[in-house]
Design a protein around this motif. Structure first.
Motif, PDB file in Angstrom:
ATOM      1  N   VAL A  64      20.348  37.520  31.215  1.00  0.00           N
ATOM      2  CA  VAL A  64      21.313  36.984  32.166  1.00  0.00           C
ATOM      3  C   VAL A  64      22.354  36.103  31.337  1.00  0.00           C
ATOM      4  N   ASP A  65      23.500  36.250  31.496  1.00  0.00           N
ATOM      5  CA  ASP A  65      24.541  35.375  30.783  1.00  0.00           C
ATOM      6  C   ASP A  65      24.585  33.983  31.438  1.00  0.00           C
ATOM      7  N   GLY A  66      24.538  33.293  30.355  1.00  0.00           N
ATOM      8  CA  GLY A  66      24.393  31.948  30.827  1.00  0.00           C
ATOM      9  C   GLY A  66      23.216  30.988  31.193  1.00  0.00           C
ATOM     10  N   GLN A  67      22.154  31.890  31.357  1.00  0.00           N
ATOM     11  CA  GLN A  67      20.692  31.299  31.544  1.00  0.00           C
ATOM     12  C   GLN A  67      20.060  30.886  30.294  1.00  0.00           C
ATOM     13  N   SER A  68      19.392  29.997  30.331  1.00  0.00           N
ATOM     14  CA  SER A  68      18.376  29.486  29.359  1.00  0.00           C
ATOM     15  C   SER A  68      16.855  28.873  30.105  1.00  0.00           C
ATOM     16  N   GLY A  69      15.911  29.088  29.272  1.00  0.00           N
ATOM     17  CA  GLY A  69      14.565  28.629  29.776  1.00  0.00           C
ATOM     18  C   GLY A  69      13.540  29.234  28.946  1.00  0.00           C
ATOM     19  N   VAL A  70      12.160  29.295  29.563  1.00  0.00           N
ATOM     20  CA  VAL A  70      11.210  30.073  28.976  1.00  0.00           C
ATOM     21  C   VAL A  70      10.377  30.700  29.962  1.00  0.00           C
ATOM     22  N   SER A  71       9.910  31.945  29.286  1.00  0.00           N
ATOM     23  CA  SER A  71       9.167  32.885  30.176  1.00  0.00           C
ATOM     24  C   SER A  71       7.758  33.068  29.317  1.00  0.00           C
TER      25      SER A  71
ATOM     26  N   ILE B  69      11.422  32.117  24.160  1.00  0.00           N
ATOM     27  CA  ILE B  69      12.198  31.174  24.745  1.00  0.00           C
ATOM     28  C   ILE B  69      13.640  31.331  24.510  1.00  0.00           C
ATOM     29  N   VAL B  70      14.187  31.145  25.625  1.00  0.00           N
ATOM     30  CA  VAL B  70      15.908  31.396  25.688  1.00  0.00           C
ATOM     31  C   VAL B  70      16.585  30.038  25.207  1.00  0.00           C
ATOM     32  N   ASP B  71      16.994  29.703  24.065  1.00  0.00           N
ATOM     33  CA  ASP B  71      17.697  28.624  23.751  1.00  0.00           C
ATOM     34  C   ASP B  71      18.868  28.401  24.258  1.00  0.00           C
ATOM     35  N   ALA B  72      19.152  27.226  24.816  1.00  0.00           N
ATOM     36  CA  ALA B  72      20.576  26.791  25.507  1.00  0.00           C
ATOM     37  C   ALA B  72      21.476  26.737  24.330  1.00  0.00           C
ATOM     38  N   VAL B  73      22.844  27.166  24.582  1.00  0.00           N
ATOM     39  CA  VAL B  73      23.827  27.208  23.436  1.00  0.00           C
ATOM     40  C   VAL B  73      24.941  26.552  24.275  1.00  0.00           C
ATOM     41  N   ASN B  74      25.443  25.586  23.645  1.00  0.00           N
ATOM     42  CA  ASN B  74      26.748  24.818  24.206  1.00  0.00           C
ATOM     43  C   ASN B  74      27.544  25.592  24.187  1.00  0.00           C
ATOM     44  N   VAL B  75      28.352  25.697  25.638  1.00  0.00           N
ATOM     45  CA  VAL B  75      29.412  26.706  25.656  1.00  0.00           C
ATOM     46  C   VAL B  75      30.785  25.831  25.980  1.00  0.00           C
ATOM     47  N   PRO B  76      31.769  26.261  25.313  1.00  0.00           N
ATOM     48  CA  PRO B  76      32.798  25.119  24.903  1.00  0.00           C
ATOM     49  C   PRO B  76      33.576  25.195  26.245  1.00  0.00           C
TER      50      PRO B  76
END
Length: 316
Positions: A136-143, A171-178
């Motif tokens: 999913v676009d914009g989601q981060s977290g662990v499964s 692990i879906v790493d969070a990426v800083n969105v400008p």
């Protein structure tokens, strides 16, 4: 010879006890010729032996399929469709004599479903397995994901066709969105026509710029910036031109966000002054329209002059 371990061929004692040892994971058929001999000799036509054929059948028992895998997989946020090659390695159905078998991975459980538009699956390619999923676009977290491997040889005679269930962590790493913002449309009216009465007019740019009636004094034109019915936001480009030495300049509402819910007309109007010598329009001021700023007027879709030209009529 392929059935029996080295140094342990079939043997039978004089009292009829048969002994042998098979090779690891070997199965199939062996034909033995068993011969019994006595000590009486063969004089006067005597017979001192007897022989018989003996069949030894070693039945195949399905061995458990095996593999190795990555305990942790890390991907960036908003990376969409992912295919992680060689996620699983050394994928085999069993010993070499079980190479004819087909193997399939099955995903048992997936935590944190909200991370995925398509849940993880694993495909087999030779002796490796590829992990597939869509984020999913914009989601981060662990499964945490559990899975196992199965072959198609069944469990007859105590065989095992299923590997142990194992778990890996995605692990879906969070990426800083400008951060983002939008600018209103650029308005350019360089070659405005000048009429005998001194009023100026500007061209209409498709359906995105609506020309308001000329407003006295004659040197001022008013352009209403309108939301296009087919667009959800303004263009992300604008140009501001000022004269050298103009000093401090403030432009209210330059960075705005326009949505369809706000209607087609903004609550601010840009006014332009006409330079008759250069035959050009230049920005004069950004005026707040208190009527369009009133509650309920965000749905206004037309502005027209009254018959006596003394008022503006708003249609909402």
């Amino acid at each position: 010879g392929d059935l029996f371990a080295d140094g342990f061929p079939p043997r039978m004692t004089s009292d009829g006890v048969l002994t042998f040892k098979t090779k690891q994971d070997a199965f199939g058929n062996a034909t033995l010729l068993v011969r019994l001999t006595d000590g009486g000799g063969t004089e006067r036509g005597g017979i001192n032996f007897m022989q018989r054929e003996l069949q030894i059948v070693v039945l195949g028992v399905n061995n458990q399929p095996t593999f190795t895998f990555s305990d942790v997989v890390t991907v960036p946020q908003s990376s969409g469709a992912n295919s992680v090659s060689s996620f699983a390695r050394n994928v085999i159905a069993g010993p070499p004599n079980e190479g004819w078998q087909e193997v399939t991975f099955f995903v048992d459980t997936v935590s944190n479903h909200e991370l995925f538009t398509t849940l993880p699956s694993i495909t087999v390619d030779g002796t490796t397995g590829t992990l597939h999923f869509i984020l999913v676009d914009g989601q981060s977290g662990v499964s945490d994901i559990s899975f196992h491997l199965e072959d198609n040889a069944g469990t007859a005679l105590g065989g095992v066709d299923t590997s142990p269930t194992v778990i890996f962590t995605l692990i879906v790493d969070a990426v800083n969105v400008p951060p983002s913002f939008e600018l209103p449309w650029s308005v350019a009216c360089v070659t405005a026509a000048v009429f005998a009465d001194g009023l100026c007019t500007c061209p209409i740019f498709d359906n995105e710029l609506i020309l308001n009636p000329e407003i006295p004094p004659a040197s001022v034109c008013s352009l209403q910036v309108a939301q296009s019915t087919k667009a959800s936001s303004a263009a992300n480009g604008a140009e501001v031109t000022v004269l050298e030495g103009a000093g401090e300049i403030g432009m209210e509402g330059l960075a705005v966000h326009v949505t369809p819910e706000q209607g087609r007309f903004a609550a601010s109007r840009a006014h332009f002054e006409m330079d008759y010598h250069l035959n050009e329009l230049t920005f004069s001021a950004l005026l707040r329209d208190d009527v369009l700023g009133a509650e309920g007027m965000e749905y206004a879709y037309a502005i027209a002059p009254s018959a006596d030209q003394g008022r503006l009529l708003y249609v909402a």
